[in-house]
Design an enzyme around this catalytic site. Structure first.
Site, PDB file in Angstrom:
ATOM      1  N   ARG A  52       0.830  -1.194   0.000  1.00  0.00           N
ATOM      2  CA  ARG A  52       0.000   0.000   0.000  1.00  0.00           C
ATOM      3  C   ARG A  52       0.875   1.259   0.000  1.00  0.00           C
ATOM      4  NH1 ARG A  52      -5.497  -1.000   1.810  1.00  0.00           N
ATOM      5  NH2 ARG A  52      -5.462   0.840   3.137  1.00  0.00           N
ATOM      6  N   ASP A 178      -2.766  12.250   9.983  1.00  0.00           N
ATOM      7  CA  ASP A 178      -4.104  12.091   9.407  1.00  0.00           C
ATOM      8  C   ASP A 178      -4.820  13.425   9.520  1.00  0.00           C
ATOM      9  OD1 ASP A 178      -6.981  11.291   9.082  1.00  0.00           O
ATOM     10  OD2 ASP A 178      -6.123   9.278   9.081  1.00  0.00           O
ATOM     11  N   TYR A 191      -7.798   6.036  17.714  1.00  0.00           N
ATOM     12  CA  TYR A 191      -6.922   6.227  16.551  1.00  0.00           C
ATOM     13  C   TYR A 191      -6.641   7.706  16.338  1.00  0.00           C
ATOM     14  CZ  TYR A 191      -5.694   6.888  11.646  1.00  0.00           C
ATOM     15  OH  TYR A 191      -5.091   7.305  10.485  1.00  0.00           O
TER      16      TYR A 191
END
Length: 282
Positions: A52, A178, A191
């Site tokens: 990935r 993120d 997370y």
């Protein structure tokens, strides 16, 4: 380089060394050492590199001239195929390291293995990440610890171990964070907390390790399809929620990481969002 050119460089070096004062001689010697070192391939350690996004990062940095130490946990066959691919392009340019980053005794093996293989470290890319839903009301302590271990604790201890070597190389760190670190999405609170900790670590390391080491982060948006509706993973949602109205790709992230490692020489303590404008609509 021709013999005449070699002689010219040797004579020039001799004349400069003869006429320069001691301080200038030291500066010139340091410059010559840097030029010699630059002929070696820079070395990057990338965590979570078997597939990935991680594999894309490995390919991009390798193509840019980096030798790469590639960490993986379980994806042995994917890693073997990647190593074969990269070695076919440049022999002796890779190292695969298996480790569970949640185990500190295994994590501590990454730097010694990299240095034993290549003798230097110029870049650390903290890409490895655990990601799964943990709905509020059913969060277990083990889940919290696991998400913090891969997303925040491992990058901290890797950076700490790598710091002297990165200082010596005047290298750089890039952390993969993120866009939801600042604005958590439902069902992924631990997370998002862990990624927020990694953002804080990015800022802290930039101050601690400057001026020798630059530390930045890349915050992906919609890059790889998932089944989480909050992350705009249908074409209709992408068109509604991202300014560029299209899906990104791992190569977009790899380009951003390479920029921060190699080209952004006056950039540190920054989070670069690679999200097609998704941030504007969160």
């Amino acid at each position: 380089m021709t013999a005449t050119m070699d002689q010219h460089i040797t004579l020039t070096h001799t004349r400069r060394s003869h006429h320069q004062p001691p301080a200038a001689k030291k500066r010139y010697a340091a410059q010559m050492t840097t030029l010699t070192d630059s002929q070696q391939h820079p070395v990057a350690l990338i965590t979570g590199a078997a597939r990935r996004v991680g594999a894309c990062l490995a390919r991009r940095l390798h193509a840019a001239g980096f030798d790469v130490a590639l960490h993986y946990r379980n994806s042995a066959s994917d890693m073997a195929a990647l190593i074969d691919e990269l070695e076919a392009q440049r022999a002796g340019s890779t190292l695969a390291i298996q480790a569970d980053l949640s185990q500190l005794d295994q994590l501590s093996s990454l730097l010694p293995a990299t240095l034993a293989r290549f003798g230097r470290l110029d870049a650390l890319v903290n890409n490895a990440s655990s990601f799964y839903p943990t709905p509020l009301g059913s969060i277990e302590a083990e889940q919290f610890d696991d998400l913090m271990a891969s997303n925040a604790r491992a990058p901290l201890f890797l950076a700490q171990a790598a710091a002297p070597h990165l200082r010596a190389a005047r290298g750089a760190i890039v952390n993969l964070v993120d866009i939801y670190a600042d604005r958590p999405i439902p069902r992924y609170l631990p997370y998002c907390m862990a990624k927020a900790a990694l953002v804080a670590l990015t800022y802290g390391l930039a101050r601690e390790l400057g001026p020798q080491v630059r530390v930045n982060a890349v915050a992906p948006g919609n890059i790889i399809w998932s089944d989480n509706a909050e992350k705009a993973d249908s074409m209709e949602m992408i068109e509604q929620r991202t300014a560029l109205k299209r899906q990104g790709s791992p190569d977009d992230l790899a380009g951003a990481v390479l920029y921060l490692l190699r080209d952004a020489t006056y950039v540190t303590g920054q989070v670069l969002r690679v999200d097609g404008g998704r941030w504007l609509n969160i």
